[in-house]
Design a protein around this motif. Structure first.
Motif, PDB file in Angstrom:
ATOM      1  N   LEU A 163       0.720  -1.239  -0.058  1.00  0.00           N
ATOM      2  CA  LEU A 163      -0.083  -0.047   0.067  1.00  0.00           C
ATOM      3  C   LEU A 163       0.875   1.066  -0.029  1.00  0.00           C
ATOM      4  CD1 LEU A 163      -3.156   0.395   0.266  1.00  0.00           C
ATOM      5  CD2 LEU A 163      -2.820   0.679   2.684  1.00  0.00           C
ATOM      6  N   THR A 164       1.846   1.415   0.795  1.00  0.00           N
ATOM      7  CA  THR A 164       2.811   2.250   0.971  1.00  0.00           C
ATOM      8  C   THR A 164       3.440   2.765  -0.335  1.00  0.00           C
ATOM      9  OG1 THR A 164       3.314   2.010   3.456  1.00  0.00           O
ATOM     10  CG2 THR A 164       4.734   3.204   2.214  1.00  0.00           C
ATOM     11  N   ASP A 165       4.094   1.494  -0.842  1.00  0.00           N
ATOM     12  CA  ASP A 165       4.689   1.612  -2.342  1.00  0.00           C
ATOM     13  C   ASP A 165       3.803   2.059  -3.292  1.00  0.00           C
ATOM     14  OD1 ASP A 165       6.933   0.658  -1.164  1.00  0.00           O
ATOM     15  OD2 ASP A 165       6.576  -1.365  -1.775  1.00  0.00           O
ATOM     16  N   ARG A 166       2.604   1.821  -3.420  1.00  0.00           N
ATOM     17  CA  ARG A 166       1.592   2.155  -4.305  1.00  0.00           C
ATOM     18  C   ARG A 166       1.348   3.852  -4.188  1.00  0.00           C
ATOM     19  NH1 ARG A 166      -3.723  -0.176  -3.540  1.00  0.00           N
ATOM     20  NH2 ARG A 166      -4.831   1.820  -2.836  1.00  0.00           N
ATOM     21  N   TYR A 167       1.199   4.181  -2.858  1.00  0.00           N
ATOM     22  CA  TYR A 167       0.953   5.855  -2.633  1.00  0.00           C
ATOM     23  C   TYR A 167       2.146   6.444  -3.081  1.00  0.00           C
ATOM     24  CZ  TYR A 167      -3.858   5.336  -1.364  1.00  0.00           C
ATOM     25  OH  TYR A 167      -5.280   4.970  -1.341  1.00  0.00           O
ATOM     26  N   ILE A 168       3.232   5.938  -2.647  1.00  0.00           N
ATOM     27  CA  ILE A 168       4.567   6.890  -2.941  1.00  0.00           C
ATOM     28  C   ILE A 168       4.891   6.860  -4.470  1.00  0.00           C
ATOM     29  CG2 ILE A 168       7.020   6.634  -2.598  1.00  0.00           C
ATOM     30  CD1 ILE A 168       6.891   6.318   0.286  1.00  0.00           C
ATOM     31  N   ALA A 169       4.550   5.850  -5.143  1.00  0.00           N
ATOM     32  CA  ALA A 169       4.650   5.841  -6.613  1.00  0.00           C
ATOM     33  C   ALA A 169       3.605   7.086  -7.140  1.00  0.00           C
ATOM     34  CB  ALA A 169       4.186   4.464  -7.340  1.00  0.00           C
ATOM     35  N   GLU A 170       2.435   6.977  -6.637  1.00  0.00           N
ATOM     36  CA  GLU A 170       1.412   8.186  -6.788  1.00  0.00           C
ATOM     37  C   GLU A 170       1.980   9.521  -6.722  1.00  0.00           C
ATOM     38  OE1 GLU A 170      -2.001   9.472  -8.532  1.00  0.00           O
ATOM     39  OE2 GLU A 170      -1.444   7.528  -8.519  1.00  0.00           O
ATOM     40  N   VAL A 171       2.691   9.601  -5.519  1.00  0.00           N
ATOM     41  CA  VAL A 171       3.275  11.276  -5.238  1.00  0.00           C
ATOM     42  C   VAL A 171       4.445  11.473  -6.405  1.00  0.00           C
ATOM     43  CG1 VAL A 171       4.818  12.201  -3.583  1.00  0.00           C
ATOM     44  CG2 VAL A 171       2.825  10.827  -2.781  1.00  0.00           C
ATOM     45  N   ASP A 172       5.097  10.194  -6.551  1.00  0.00           N
ATOM     46  CA  ASP A 172       6.339  10.535  -7.587  1.00  0.00           C
ATOM     47  C   ASP A 172       5.746  10.867  -8.964  1.00  0.00           C
ATOM     48  OD1 ASP A 172       8.041  10.064  -5.655  1.00  0.00           O
ATOM     49  OD2 ASP A 172       8.433   7.816  -6.391  1.00  0.00           O
ATOM     50  N   LYS A 173       4.492  10.194  -9.290  1.00  0.00           N
ATOM     51  CA  LYS A 173       3.745  10.753 -10.640  1.00  0.00           C
ATOM     52  C   LYS A 173       3.335  12.049 -10.626  1.00  0.00           C
ATOM     53  CE  LYS A 173      -0.312   9.011 -12.260  1.00  0.00           C
ATOM     54  NZ  LYS A 173      -1.162   7.956 -12.391  1.00  0.00           N
ATOM     55  N   MET A 174       2.859  12.379  -9.542  1.00  0.00           N
ATOM     56  CA  MET A 174       2.031  13.725  -9.253  1.00  0.00           C
ATOM     57  C   MET A 174       3.358  14.821  -9.549  1.00  0.00           C
ATOM     58  SD  MET A 174      -0.558  13.338  -6.302  1.00  0.00           S
ATOM     59  CE  MET A 174      -1.040  14.944  -6.114  1.00  0.00           C
ATOM     60  N   LEU A 175       4.279  14.402  -8.710  1.00  0.00           N
ATOM     61  CA  LEU A 175       5.549  15.425  -8.835  1.00  0.00           C
ATOM     62  C   LEU A 175       6.095  15.490 -10.199  1.00  0.00           C
ATOM     63  CD1 LEU A 175       7.496  17.287  -7.403  1.00  0.00           C
ATOM     64  CD2 LEU A 175       8.895  15.159  -6.859  1.00  0.00           C
ATOM     65  N   LYS A 176       6.248  14.550 -10.932  1.00  0.00           N
ATOM     66  CA  LYS A 176       6.700  14.393 -12.187  1.00  0.00           C
ATOM     67  C   LYS A 176       6.038  15.235 -13.234  1.00  0.00           C
ATOM     68  CE  LYS A 176       8.396  11.178 -15.749  1.00  0.00           C
ATOM     69  NZ  LYS A 176       7.894  11.791 -16.923  1.00  0.00           N
ATOM     70  N   ALA A 177       4.552  15.322 -13.090  1.00  0.00           N
ATOM     71  CA  ALA A 177       3.443  15.758 -13.925  1.00  0.00           C
ATOM     72  C   ALA A 177       3.767  17.367 -13.458  1.00  0.00           C
ATOM     73  CB  ALA A 177       1.954  15.451 -13.645  1.00  0.00           C
ATOM     74  N   LYS A 178       3.777  17.914 -12.149  1.00  0.00           N
ATOM     75  CA  LYS A 178       3.864  19.075 -11.894  1.00  0.00           C
ATOM     76  C   LYS A 178       5.131  19.937 -12.385  1.00  0.00           C
ATOM     77  CE  LYS A 178       2.248  22.614  -9.766  1.00  0.00           C
ATOM     78  NZ  LYS A 178       0.868  23.298 -10.223  1.00  0.00           N
ATOM     79  N   GLU A 179       6.275  19.059 -12.173  1.00  0.00           N
ATOM     80  CA  GLU A 179       7.618  19.525 -12.675  1.00  0.00           C
ATOM     81  C   GLU A 179       7.562  20.019 -14.216  1.00  0.00           C
ATOM     82  OE1 GLU A 179      11.322  17.789 -11.859  1.00  0.00           O
ATOM     83  OE2 GLU A 179      10.505  16.832 -10.033  1.00  0.00           O
ATOM     84  N   GLU A 180       7.078  18.869 -14.865  1.00  0.00           N
ATOM     85  CA  GLU A 180       6.670  18.952 -16.457  1.00  0.00           C
ATOM     86  C   GLU A 180       6.105  20.247 -16.616  1.00  0.00           C
ATOM     87  OE1 GLU A 180       5.377  15.376 -17.985  1.00  0.00           O
ATOM     88  OE2 GLU A 180       7.335  14.609 -17.696  1.00  0.00           O
ATOM     89  N   ASP A 181       4.803  20.462 -15.917  1.00  0.00           N
ATOM     90  CA  ASP A 181       3.802  21.664 -16.201  1.00  0.00           C
ATOM     91  C   ASP A 181       4.711  22.852 -15.780  1.00  0.00           C
ATOM     92  OD1 ASP A 181       1.464  22.838 -16.664  1.00  0.00           O
ATOM     93  OD2 ASP A 181       0.700  22.377 -14.731  1.00  0.00           O
ATOM     94  N   LEU A 182       5.307  22.853 -14.650  1.00  0.00           N
ATOM     95  CA  LEU A 182       6.151  24.189 -14.297  1.00  0.00           C
ATOM     96  C   LEU A 182       7.391  24.515 -15.360  1.00  0.00           C
ATOM     97  CD1 LEU A 182       6.534  23.647 -10.601  1.00  0.00           C
ATOM     98  CD2 LEU A 182       5.435  25.637 -11.633  1.00  0.00           C
ATOM     99  N   MET A 183       7.886  23.535 -15.954  1.00  0.00           N
ATOM    100  CA  MET A 183       9.079  23.890 -17.069  1.00  0.00           C
ATOM    101  C   MET A 183       8.816  23.936 -18.177  1.00  0.00           C
ATOM    102  SD  MET A 183      11.298  24.130 -14.745  1.00  0.00           S
ATOM    103  CE  MET A 183      12.930  24.255 -15.490  1.00  0.00           C
ATOM    104  N   ALA A 184       7.543  23.683 -18.550  1.00  0.00           N
ATOM    105  CA  ALA A 184       7.115  24.010 -19.981  1.00  0.00           C
ATOM    106  C   ALA A 184       6.886  25.651 -20.130  1.00  0.00           C
ATOM    107  CB  ALA A 184       5.547  23.510 -20.100  1.00  0.00           C
ATOM    108  N   VAL A 185       7.363  25.779 -21.252  1.00  0.00           N
ATOM    109  CA  VAL A 185       7.513  27.324 -21.538  1.00  0.00           C
ATOM    110  C   VAL A 185       6.274  27.955 -22.244  1.00  0.00           C
ATOM    111  CG1 VAL A 185       8.685  29.273 -22.588  1.00  0.00           C
ATOM    112  CG2 VAL A 185      10.169  27.182 -21.517  1.00  0.00           C
TER     113      VAL A 185
END
Length: 185
Positions: A163-185
């Motif tokens: 369960l922990t691994d699944r939720y941490i993977a979800e956090v990583d996925k959300m962070l990756k999407a937010k980083e891409e969103d922020l760095m998009a010009v």
């Protein structure tokens, strides 16, 4: 018993994800999004009130929000509240409508926002791990009280870890999407 502990841990982990989602919404990208103004509080007849309770916030175009107060006399108050918020926005009033243009993000600002997003994601991971720790200690307590066997303990801890691994993977996925969103010009 273990199922109850697992359900409680999952509930806590889900709340951590929800908190992370709202933290990410507060980090503005170059695009206009109504949730950027969620943290703005307006003095409404002596009471601090969230902006969305005294006005409607809409997207005019990719880079501009429009704020339409329910009462005309609130226009200057809302404008001041937006300026005083720590969002770095400069609203412009035209009649009863307040336009809030989103400033272009510099490379330095983007990097600062990515740092903030990473810090928020780490807080999310920590709270998920805390939920795991609490669940595992409850399972160990059951074993100590001889209410479950060692095999049940091991099985329960494995389920909590998955369960922990699944939720941490979800956090990583959300962070990756937010980083891409922020760095998009």
């Amino acid at each position: 018993m273990i199922d109850d502990i697992k359900a409680e841990a999952e509930k806590k982990m889900k709340k951590s994800l929800d908190a992370l989602h709202s933290a990410f919404n507060k980090i503005r990208t170059g695009r206009a999004h109504p949730s950027i103004l969620d943290s703005v509080m307006v003095n409404y007849y002596g009471q601090e009130t969230p902006l969305k309770q005294v006005a409607s916030v809409n997207i005019e175009d990719n880079r501009t929000l429009t704020v339409s107060p329910w009462e005309k006399n609130l226009v200057p108050t809302i404008e001041k509240a937006i300026m005083m918020s720590d969002l770095g926005l400069n609203p412009a009033t035209s009649g009863d409508i307040i336009r809030v243009p989103m400033p272009m993000l510099t490379e330095e600002t983007r990097r600062e926002m990515v740092k903030q997003a990473k810090a928020d994601a780490e807080h999310g991971r920590v709270s998920i791990r805390n939920a795991r720790r609490d669940a595992n200690s409850m399972i160990k307590e059951l074993l100590k009280e001889k209410e479950i066997t060692e095999d049940d303990e091991r099985k329960g801890e494995d389920e909590i870890q998955k369960l922990t691994d699944r939720y941490i993977a979800e956090v990583d996925k959300m962070l990756k999407a937010k980083e891409e969103d922020l760095m998009a010009v």
